[in-house]
Design a protein around this motif. Sequence first.
Motif, short mmCIF file in Angstrom:
data_model
loop_
_atom_site.label_atom_id
_atom_site.label_comp_id
_atom_site.label_asym_id
_atom_site.label_seq_id
_atom_site.Cartn_x
_atom_site.Cartn_y
_atom_site.Cartn_z
N GLU A 122 0.83 -1.20 0.00
CA GLU A 122 0.00 0.00 0.00
C GLU A 122 0.87 1.27 0.00
O GLU A 122 0.56 2.24 -0.68
CB GLU A 122 -0.92 0.01 1.23
CG GLU A 122 -2.05 -0.99 1.18
CD GLU A 122 -3.05 -0.69 0.08
OE1 GLU A 122 -3.76 0.33 0.18
OE2 GLU A 122 -3.11 -1.47 -0.89
N THR A 123 1.96 1.23 0.75
CA THR A 123 2.87 2.36 0.79
C THR A 123 3.52 2.58 -0.57
O THR A 123 3.63 3.72 -1.05
CB THR A 123 3.95 2.15 1.86
OG1 THR A 123 3.33 2.06 3.14
CG2 THR A 123 4.95 3.29 1.88
N LYS B 176 1.06 4.23 -2.91
CA LYS B 176 0.88 5.67 -2.65
C LYS B 176 2.07 6.46 -3.20
O LYS B 176 1.91 7.61 -3.62
CB LYS B 176 0.75 5.94 -1.15
CG LYS B 176 -0.60 5.56 -0.57
CD LYS B 176 -0.76 6.08 0.86
CE LYS B 176 0.15 5.44 1.83
NZ LYS B 176 -0.11 5.87 3.24
N ASP C 296 1.63 14.05 2.17
CA ASP C 296 1.23 13.04 3.14
C ASP C 296 2.46 12.55 3.88
O ASP C 296 3.33 11.88 3.30
CB ASP C 296 0.53 11.89 2.38
CG ASP C 296 0.10 10.75 3.29
OD1 ASP C 296 0.38 10.79 4.50
OD2 ASP C 296 -0.53 9.80 2.77
N THR D 63 4.04 9.03 3.67
CA THR D 63 4.77 8.60 2.47
C THR D 63 6.21 9.10 2.48
O THR D 63 6.96 8.85 1.52
CB THR D 63 4.09 9.11 1.19
OG1 THR D 63 4.19 10.55 1.12
CG2 THR D 63 2.63 8.71 1.13
#
Length: 260
Positions: free
Chosen positions: A64-65, A68, A91, A94
């Motif tokens: 997921e990281t 992003k 964000d 991140t």
Amino acid sequence: MTQSEKLVFLIQELLLESSQFRGMKIPDDIGKQKRLLRSLMNIREPQPISAEFLKIQDEYLGEETKEKGIVDSEKLPSCTLNDRIVLWKGDITTLKADGIVNAANSSLRGCFVPCHGCIDNAIHSASGIQLRLICDEIMKEQGCEEAAGSAKITPAFNLPCQYVIHTVGPVVSGRLTETHCEQLAECYRSCLKAALGKELKSIAFCCISTGEYHFPHEKAAEIAVKTVEEFLKQDTQIQRVIFNVFQEEDYEIYRKLLEP
């Protein structure tokens, strides 16, 4: 296991932990599944969990990281007036840096409100449930709530940074006082000292206390910049301080202070 299979596995395991949610139907929509997983992670009390769950969770959050996108703090442009300071809008979960700062609450165990918009919730959700577990250990050993202005440092687990520095900012419920201002300045000093203790060379600050704790944005930024600049004059270890903002309002406030 595919990423979607890992997502369903994690939801199922968390649902099975509680008789309240056991048997709940998992939605078909992937977006709703992600929101459900985050909600279940947010409300979960700090308690042991299986090594298998942590392995699958770490794999899932890692992907997921990557999806992003990871931002390397070393490649962000420095401010004109101080090449050790960076202003960046984005964000913080991140950001690849040695440490990032979390605006925590006094329990230090993260936000328990499902999918709440605070940075505390975002950081714990992206890091994984290990973050709440280690914060719980720290607080049990301490035996009391964390005081405003203090800071604790933990591993970052599934975040792209190495450490998370948790600090409790002052809550402004009425008129802003000198005590509020000194407590906020102490947050920045405590975080920088915690970074020195782990020999960190880069640290990213969020806008401490300006969200749920209602500290006036302009005054908070003035305190943040002044405190950090004074600290850097006396310290040569920390090479890069990133002021991370998420809202355009805060970006403009910091820009005027750092790029006059």
